[in-house]
Design a protein around this motif. Structure first.
Motif, mmCIF file in Angstrom:
data_model
loop_
_atom_site.group_PDB
_atom_site.id
_atom_site.type_symbol
_atom_site.label_atom_id
_atom_site.label_comp_id
_atom_site.label_asym_id
_atom_site.label_seq_id
_atom_site.Cartn_x
_atom_site.Cartn_y
_atom_site.Cartn_z
ATOM 1 N N ARG A 75 92.128 -59.081 84.082
ATOM 2 C CA ARG A 75 93.811 -60.407 84.316
ATOM 3 C C ARG A 75 94.759 -60.662 83.799
ATOM 4 N NH1 ARG A 75 89.576 -63.881 88.821
ATOM 5 N NH2 ARG A 75 91.722 -64.476 89.314
ATOM 6 N N ARG A 84 98.371 -60.784 84.363
ATOM 7 C CA ARG A 84 99.152 -61.387 84.091
ATOM 8 C C ARG A 84 100.302 -61.470 83.352
ATOM 9 N NH1 ARG A 84 95.054 -65.518 83.610
ATOM 10 N NH2 ARG A 84 95.327 -64.654 81.634
ATOM 11 N N LEU A 86 90.419 -56.333 91.634
ATOM 12 C CA LEU A 86 91.388 -57.385 91.167
ATOM 13 C C LEU A 86 92.750 -56.288 90.495
ATOM 14 C CD1 LEU A 86 88.720 -58.759 89.040
ATOM 15 C CD2 LEU A 86 90.390 -59.742 90.533
ATOM 16 N N SER A 87 92.778 -54.991 90.548
ATOM 17 C CA SER A 87 94.053 -54.020 89.630
ATOM 18 C C SER A 87 95.242 -53.728 91.148
ATOM 19 C CB SER A 87 93.633 -53.094 89.032
ATOM 20 O OG SER A 87 93.433 -52.064 89.979
#
Ligand code: CTP
Length: 420
Positions: free
Chosen positions: A34, A38, A63-64
């Protein structure tokens, strides 16, 4: 997580492969992923089978925003080990188990992640995590040392409570520490800014007649890698090259020559401009004494003797004319590597010589890899393991930079002594 001093995302446009291996710390890779996102990076996650026992691939996938690769033989994913590493600006393995470090140090490839490491040309950052007793085991120490010598960035684990309940060194480094290592690896080093480097590369060709010549097996890859690495590190570079099949490096002034004599002229006319000379070319030592003006005919001949004469030793001659330039030469040897290299260092008046066993398995002419021992005039030896030529180029530039710094500090202390 707060990153002191960080202004805006620092990894915009960077492609990172995040390798996750089977440690209890695998869950920490979620937070790291994460953070990398970001910071603006595109992240592809590769997991080992044992890592999937700790965290599901789906977590990383969601998430990716990219499918997670676990298997070298995935359907429709042929050559994943090549495509992933070719596109990557950096490969980060966090957490890296003792098994992963061992496989990487030994060059084993029995799954996607380890096979990918064998094809990688980009910086590799590993953040080990394991039990304290394992981290200090002699074989882990040996493998970590081997990886470091090869240029892998190892982010040491930290001391603290471990999953086993013990206290020791083995906890995955703090996320901020891993991120700093990634940022440093991807930030361009500009330590050669302000320097002007003259690099020679490739073979020379010495005419026998208008269609034939004497040459050697040099591909020019080592010299081109040095020129590119020096330019990336801020130097102004002129590359004087013999005939090669390589593409002209972008942003570098390239002077193409064919013979030793032409190479000599091109280099000596630029010597005064340069601050460092790196002579990676494989210059012919002899040339036909009387090259024929017309094509030699075989008719009426059962044999042919060629009379050869010596060419100028370019490096020795440049070295004799130099003022303050740092002189770096190569020694291409097939036997008694160190003895021959030391002799050449002295005879040619060099500051540093790159002793290169051209018979080494996997290295030498034409290969993308090379191994070498660097020897300076004080007799200090730096043995470098087999590594990509670009990594070796950086290692040579690192050593040359150290010598320049020592020279500078000696001059400063001489000045200070003189004023007293
Ligand atoms: N070199 C040079 N001019 C030559 C021959 C070699 O400038 N005529 C340089 C090479 O570029 C290299 C270094 O000298 O940096 C050593 O080259 P190498 O071929 O290893 O050794 P030689 O000096 O040619 O000696 P030998 O062939 O006897 O090993």
């Amino acid at each position: 997580m707060t990153i002191s001093g960080s202004i805006g995302p620092t990894l915009v446009g960077k492609q990172i492969v995040l390798g996750v291996t089977g440690s209890i710390a695998a869950y920490k890779a979620i937070a790291l992923l994460r953070t990398l996102l970001r910071e603006g990076a595109t992240v592809q996650v590769v997991m080992t089978q044992s890592a999937t026992k700790f965290v599901t691939p789906l977590t990383f996938e969601v998430l990716s925003g990219h499918p997670v690769s676990t298997d070298v033989f995935e359907a429709h994913q042929e050559m994943k080990h090549l495509s992933l590493s070719e596109q990557a600006d950096a490969i980060v393995i966090a957490p890296a188990t003792a098994n992963c470090l061992a496989k990487s140090a030994l060059g084993l490839g029995d799954d996607l992640l380890s096979t990918m490491l064998l094809t990688a040309q980009c910086p590799l950052i590993v953040a080990p995590a394991m039990d304290g007793g394992m981290w200090t085991h002699p074989s882990v120490t040996e493998h970590v040392a081997k990886l470091r010598a090869r240029g892998t960035i190892v982010v040491d684990p930290e001391v603290g409570p471990l999953a086993s309940g013990r206290i020791g060194q083995g906890r995955l480094a703090e996320e901020a520490t891993i991120l700093e290592a990634i940022q440093a690896a991807l930030a361009p080093r500009r330590d050669w800014q302000g320097h002007r480097i003259l690099v020679s590369a490739g073979p020379t060709q010495e005419a026998i007649d208008p269609v034939r010549f004497i040459s050697n097996r040099s591909s020019g890859k080592m010299g081109y890698a040095i020129a590119e690495a020096a330019q990336a590190r801020g130097a102004q570079v002129v590359l004087v090259t013999g005939p090669t099949a390589l593409q002209q490096p972008k942003g570098i002034e390239v002077v193409s020559v064919a013979t030793a004599e032409e190479m000599m002229k091109a280099l000596s006319s630029r010597l005064a401009w340069s601050t460092t000379v790196i002579m990676a070319a494989a210059v012919a030592d002899f040339r036909p004494a009387n090259p024929a003006l017309q094509k030699l005919k075989k008719q009426g001949r059962t044999g042919q003797t060629l009379e050869l004469e010596r060419t100028t030793d370019i490096l020795a001659s440049l070295s004799a004319q130099r003022t303050t330039q740092l002189m770096v030469g190569f020694a291409a040897e097939t036997s008694d590597l160190i003895a021959h290299a030391k002799r050449k260092l002295t005879e040619k008046g060099l500051d540093l010589i790159v002793a290169n066993d051209v018979t080494a398995l996997g290295g030498g002419f034409g290969s993308d890899q090379n191994t070498a021992t660097l020897i300076d005039r004080e007799g200090v030896l730096t043995e470098l393991p087999m590594m990509p030529k670009r990594a070796l180029a950086d290692a040579i530039l690192n050593r040359a930079q150290e010598l320049l710094r020592v020279r500078q500090s000696n001059q400063t202390s001489k000045l200070v002594r003189g004023r007293r």
